[in-house]
Scaffold this active site. Sequence first.
Site, mmCIF file in Angstrom:
data_model
loop_
_atom_site.group_PDB
_atom_site.id
_atom_site.type_symbol
_atom_site.label_atom_id
_atom_site.label_comp_id
_atom_site.label_asym_id
_atom_site.label_seq_id
_atom_site.Cartn_x
_atom_site.Cartn_y
_atom_site.Cartn_z
ATOM 1 N N GLY A 38 -1.683 4.750 9.442
ATOM 2 C CA GLY A 38 -2.079 3.954 8.294
ATOM 3 C C GLY A 38 -1.235 2.694 8.226
ATOM 4 O O GLY A 38 -0.149 2.627 8.815
ATOM 5 N N GLN A 74 2.687 -4.509 4.317
ATOM 6 C CA GLN A 74 3.510 -4.253 5.500
ATOM 7 C C GLN A 74 3.376 -5.320 6.574
ATOM 8 O O GLN A 74 4.172 -5.362 7.505
ATOM 9 C CB GLN A 74 3.179 -2.877 6.083
ATOM 10 C CG GLN A 74 3.585 -1.731 5.165
ATOM 11 C CD GLN A 74 3.296 -0.394 5.791
ATOM 12 O OE1 GLN A 74 2.185 0.109 5.711
ATOM 13 N NE2 GLN A 74 4.297 0.172 6.448
ATOM 14 N N CYS A 89 7.763 5.974 8.114
ATOM 15 C CA CYS A 89 7.131 4.757 7.621
ATOM 16 C C CYS A 89 7.454 3.607 8.554
ATOM 17 O O CYS A 89 8.610 3.431 8.956
ATOM 18 C CB CYS A 89 7.619 4.437 6.212
ATOM 19 S SG CYS A 89 6.874 2.944 5.500
ATOM 20 N N LEU A 90 6.454 2.819 8.883
ATOM 21 C CA LEU A 90 6.657 1.676 9.767
ATOM 22 C C LEU A 90 7.570 0.627 9.152
ATOM 23 O O LEU A 90 8.154 -0.188 9.870
ATOM 24 C CB LEU A 90 5.305 1.048 10.121
ATOM 25 C CG LEU A 90 4.332 1.957 10.875
ATOM 26 C CD1 LEU A 90 2.986 1.255 11.042
ATOM 27 C CD2 LEU A 90 4.896 2.378 12.210
ATOM 28 N N HIS A 146 0.553 7.899 0.724
ATOM 29 C CA HIS A 146 1.582 7.052 1.318
ATOM 30 C C HIS A 146 1.146 5.588 1.313
ATOM 31 O O HIS A 146 1.904 4.701 0.893
ATOM 32 C CB HIS A 146 1.836 7.529 2.753
ATOM 33 C CG HIS A 146 2.905 6.780 3.470
ATOM 34 N ND1 HIS A 146 4.125 7.345 3.794
ATOM 35 C CD2 HIS A 146 2.951 5.509 3.961
ATOM 36 C CE1 HIS A 146 4.868 6.450 4.427
ATOM 37 N NE2 HIS A 146 4.171 5.334 4.558
ATOM 38 N N GLU A 147 -0.084 5.322 1.768
ATOM 39 C CA GLU A 147 -0.560 3.941 1.832
ATOM 40 C C GLU A 147 -0.803 3.365 0.442
ATOM 41 O O GLU A 147 -0.508 2.188 0.185
ATOM 42 C CB GLU A 147 -1.831 3.856 2.684
ATOM 43 C CG GLU A 147 -1.691 4.377 4.097
ATOM 44 C CD GLU A 147 -0.527 3.757 4.851
ATOM 45 O OE1 GLU A 147 -0.166 2.591 4.584
ATOM 46 O OE2 GLU A 147 0.041 4.445 5.727
ATOM 47 N N HIS A 157 2.272 1.968 -1.171
ATOM 48 C CA HIS A 157 2.649 0.627 -0.717
ATOM 49 C C HIS A 157 2.027 -0.453 -1.598
ATOM 50 O O HIS A 157 2.641 -1.498 -1.840
ATOM 51 C CB HIS A 157 2.197 0.402 0.728
ATOM 52 C CG HIS A 157 3.146 0.926 1.750
ATOM 53 N ND1 HIS A 157 4.454 0.495 1.854
ATOM 54 C CD2 HIS A 157 2.982 1.844 2.745
ATOM 55 C CE1 HIS A 157 5.054 1.119 2.848
ATOM 56 N NE2 HIS A 157 4.180 1.950 3.415
#
Length: 227
Positions: free
Chosen positions: A46, A51, A100-101, A142-143, A146
């Site tokens: 995702g 991000q 997480c990226l 999670h997304e 953000h």
Amino acid sequence: MTIRPITIHGEPVLHRRAQEVERIDDSIRELVADMIETQDAAHGVGLAAPQVGVGLRIFTYSFADSGDQPSRAVIINPRLRLIGKVSKESADPEEESEGCLSAPGYNYPLKRSEHVEITGLDLRGEPLRFEATGWFARILQHEYDHLDGYLYVNRLDPKWARRWKKAVKKEGWNQPGLTWLPGVDPDPFGHDEPEDLAEPEGLVEQDGAGQSKGTGSAERGLSSHPG
């Protein structure tokens, strides 16, 4: 399509609420195409627009075990509803660790709802609505976080939050301007390492759904991870 740099904790766009998309035009379609390219290059499941430095309410996901729902999609102006309550029990480092990226290379356990509903728009501006359970529900939460200015590390239990704060200090992630570029910079989760490299104790392995499962330390390791 272009692979875009991924912002790291400390970049202001990650820590404020993203704005609604008012019109789905060519610039939005280009952004989404770049997000998908970036997500795939980063081996993520995702990615949210903040991000890649864009404060808009858009995220993409790719998850094979999505049941009757699309395994790859973009959701614009989403709204998420928790159907299942979040358990008060401690998260299991073996089964419930996230990465997480934008917190590259770290994994920590976190309890999530096991059942959610998501609504929003697709890239054509058509409404969508579906429910998700298990790891699919975790990815969506999670997304969605953000887009409200939260990273999963902002929701950790005190024990793991303390470890995260030490990691932030160690990495210098309290300032803006830090990014990493998938396909150019070394993969922070180890996906570019040789397949026959012995996995050190405490790394994170993939389960059957492509998600991270801890094998010891929940902090550093290999994973397939939400954005």
